[in-house]
Enzyme design. Structure first.
Site, PDB file in Angstrom:
ATOM      1  N   ALA A  97      -8.900  55.572 -54.417  1.00 29.72           N
ATOM      2  CA  ALA A  97      -8.102  55.242 -53.233  1.00 29.72           C
ATOM      3  C   ALA A  97      -8.977  54.441 -52.265  1.00 29.72           C
ATOM      4  O   ALA A  97     -10.191  54.669 -52.182  1.00 29.72           O
ATOM      5  CB  ALA A  97      -7.608  56.522 -52.579  1.00 29.72           C
TER       6      ALA A  97
ATOM      7  N   ASP B 259       4.262  51.684 -51.844  1.00 34.26           N
ATOM      8  CA  ASP B 259       4.061  51.403 -50.424  1.00 34.26           C
ATOM      9  C   ASP B 259       2.629  51.732 -49.987  1.00 34.26           C
ATOM     10  O   ASP B 259       2.086  51.088 -49.091  1.00 34.26           O
ATOM     11  CB  ASP B 259       5.045  52.225 -49.587  1.00 34.26           C
ATOM     12  CG  ASP B 259       6.481  51.805 -49.836  1.00 34.26           C
ATOM     13  OD1 ASP B 259       6.708  50.606 -50.101  1.00 34.26           O
ATOM     14  OD2 ASP B 259       7.371  52.671 -49.786  1.00 34.26           O
TER      15      ASP B 259
ATOM     16  N   ASP C 134       3.825  55.410 -42.917  1.00 35.14           N
ATOM     17  CA  ASP C 134       4.021  54.703 -44.194  1.00 35.14           C
ATOM     18  C   ASP C 134       3.528  55.531 -45.374  1.00 35.14           C
ATOM     19  O   ASP C 134       2.941  54.991 -46.322  1.00 35.14           O
ATOM     20  CB  ASP C 134       3.280  53.358 -44.216  1.00 35.14           C
ATOM     21  CG  ASP C 134       3.871  52.353 -43.256  1.00 35.14           C
ATOM     22  OD1 ASP C 134       4.879  52.654 -42.613  1.00 35.14           O
ATOM     23  OD2 ASP C 134       3.303  51.248 -43.158  1.00 35.14           O
TER      24      ASP C 134
END
Ligand code: 16C
Ligand code: ATP
Ligand code: CA
Length: 460
Positions: A104, A129, A419
């Site tokens: 990540a 997203d 988000d």
């Protein structure tokens, strides 16, 4: 191949032109047409002319930097790219540098510090997203650093990014892709990149006490969507179904949160969140207006089930019209949706309306404001020790609940879903930056009555 025509082989070969064809539900497909020509010179002239016409289209990218998240959505990112997208890029003579992410924030940090951005005409992400958010954070931060802009100041005007971003959908929600293209389909998105579409988009900056936290492009949600996300993060192994599971659980839990929302209304714009018109491709209400006069801040205090700021519609397969169906992609505003404490039954009615054309705002406990900035201050917390309070509060709360198992009180704080990422603070300040980024998209096209006449095909 170095041209849109192939194969280009000796003696009287057929010549094939690939082009974009519109299919159902905003899908684009690649088709081709093969020409035969017995006159070699004439054939060569045709090939030459088409090549020249295509080269003259400067909006089309030639070199792209591609990041693939191998673990997004159903973990199909690499396969989707190799099978569906790479052959199309090759056919359109686009060269690529591909990075399969190893952890990540790999893409974000690479863009922020290392990537040689001058080499590229755009950045493409293969994922959901969350992956798109990484690209935005990398590009926006890099652009501010290169231009000496301090991200920590909430009032600072940010410098727009010059590189366009393409999204090849391979995530769980894909709401950015869905709301900018009309469908989450990898081939359609690849074709929008190839033809060099450009769609500007607003970006919200989120601060806490003059410290930059994150950017948001789709949804900032406190209460319901924050709690759904916090619960679903512990269930990543379930894949995309985790959102439905945690959604159901959070719905039953029915927590409300107390606080004050203050906001700067966008009064000098043409649209409102209750419009029946939608943000669509082509000339529309979607432009940055400059506020002509100072308006006062509004304040709403109370107990909320959800506080949502939708900077775009947030349409996705779960909710085809989205959280705020009339929101615009690039008008410098966000739609602040306040859902006050109400019964489970009424909240369910509100949620259900997201799945149909019914108006989810037409309910006494829901209000919606189109705003340029807003702040949220949870009750019991107006200072820096919020996090300590929060931790202590959690302990205290769980202790009380252990002592009184039947109690139905809500915890003092929820989390912000930014988000799809959880923010560490409940008290935040948000500002919208009009058209800070650009996507390889064109917004959702109206389905024309006579498709062929209204939309001539586009050669690759
Ligand atoms: C009864 C059915 C009601 C369905 C109502 C559906 C409304 C769905 C609205 C979805 C809005 C998504 C906004 C996008 C946010 C993204 O930036 C973010 C990152 O990908 N995604 C999520 O946080 C992921 C958030 C996912 C949230 C899913 C919520 C699902 C709610 C289910 C409630 C079930 C109640 C059932 C009671 C019997
Ligand atoms: N190689 C990797 N290993 C682990 N996590 C990664 C890797 N690359 C990216 N990520 C992270 O995975 C997270 C989820 O990715 P992504 O958005 O692609 O899929 P998703 O969560 O399934 O979809 P959505 O965001 O649409 O719900 C992102 O926040 C991203 O930072
Ligand atoms: Ca907007």
């Amino acid at each position: 191949p170095s041209s849109p025509l192939y194969p280009v082989t000796p003696s009287r070969p057929p010549s094939t032109v690939s082009y974009v064809e519109r299919a159902r539900q905003h899908r684009w497909r690649c088709s081709d047409v093969t020409f035969h020509c017995s006159d070699g010179a004439l054939r060569q002239q045709w090939i030459q002319t088409i090549r020249e016409q295509l080269t003259a289209l400067t909006s089309r990218p030639k070199h792209l930097l591609v990041y693939i998240n191998p673990y997004g959505g159903k973990q199909q990112g690499e396969c989707i790219y190799e099978q569906k997208v790479a052959p199309l890029f090759a056919c359109a003579s686009i060269s690529t540098d591909v990075i399969v992410t190893e952890h990540a924030n790999h893409a974000r940090d690479h863009l922020k510090t290392e990537a040689e951005l001058k080499k590229y005409d755009g950045v493409v992400c293969v994922g959901g997203d969350g992956m798109f958010s990484e690209i935005v954070h990398g590009l926006v931060s890099r652009t501010q650093r290169d231009n000496g802009v301090d991200q920590n100041s909430p009032e600072e005007k940010l410098v727009p990014c010059s590189l366009r971003i393409g999204i090849i959908p391979a995530g769980s929600t894909d709401c950015i892709c869905y709301a900018t293209v009309g469908i989450n389909d990898p081939v359609t998105s690849a074709l929008h990149v190839i033809v060099g579409d450009s769609q500007p988009m607003d970006v919200c900056s989120v601060h806490h006490n003059n410290t930059f936290l994150r950017y948001s492009i789709s949804l900032l949600g406190y209460g319901f969507y924050g709690d759904v996300l916090a619960d679903s993060e512990r269930k990543r192994w379930m894949g995309p179904a985790r959102y439905d599971f945690s959604g159901f659980k959070t719905f039953l839990t029915h927590h409300h949160y107390e606080g004050a929302v203050s906001f700067l209304p966008a009064t000098d714009i043409l649209g409102t969140p209750r419009d029946k018109t939608r943000c669509r491709a082509g000339p529309n209400l979607c432009f940055c207006s400059i506020p002509e006069y100072e308006v006062g801040w509004g304040v709403v205090r109370g107990k909320f089930l959800a506080i949502n700021a939708a900077s775009m519609s947030c349409a996705c397969p779960r909710s085809p019209m989205g959280l705020s169906p009339a929101a615009h992609l690039a008008d410098g505003t966000t739609d602040l949706i306040l859902v006050r404490k109400c019964s489970r039954f009424n909240f369910l009615r509100h949620l259900l309306r997201h799945t149909s054309k019914d108006d989810q705002f037409d309910m006494t406990f829901v209000e919606v404001h189109r705003v340029r900035r807003f702040r949220f201050t949870p009750r019991h917390c107006q200072n820096d020790s919020e996090l300590d309070l929060r931790e202590n509060g959690k302990q205290l709360f769980s202790q009380i609940c252990r002592d009184h198992p039947a109690c139905s009180c809500s915890p003092a704080y929820s989390s912000w879903n930014c988000d799809g990422e959880i923010l560490p603070h409940a008290a935040i300040e948000v500002g919208v930056h009009c058209q800070l980024i650009k996507l390889f998209a064109r917004g959702i096209e109206e389905q024309p009555l006579f498709e062929d006449l209204a939309n001539p095909p586009c050669a690759l």
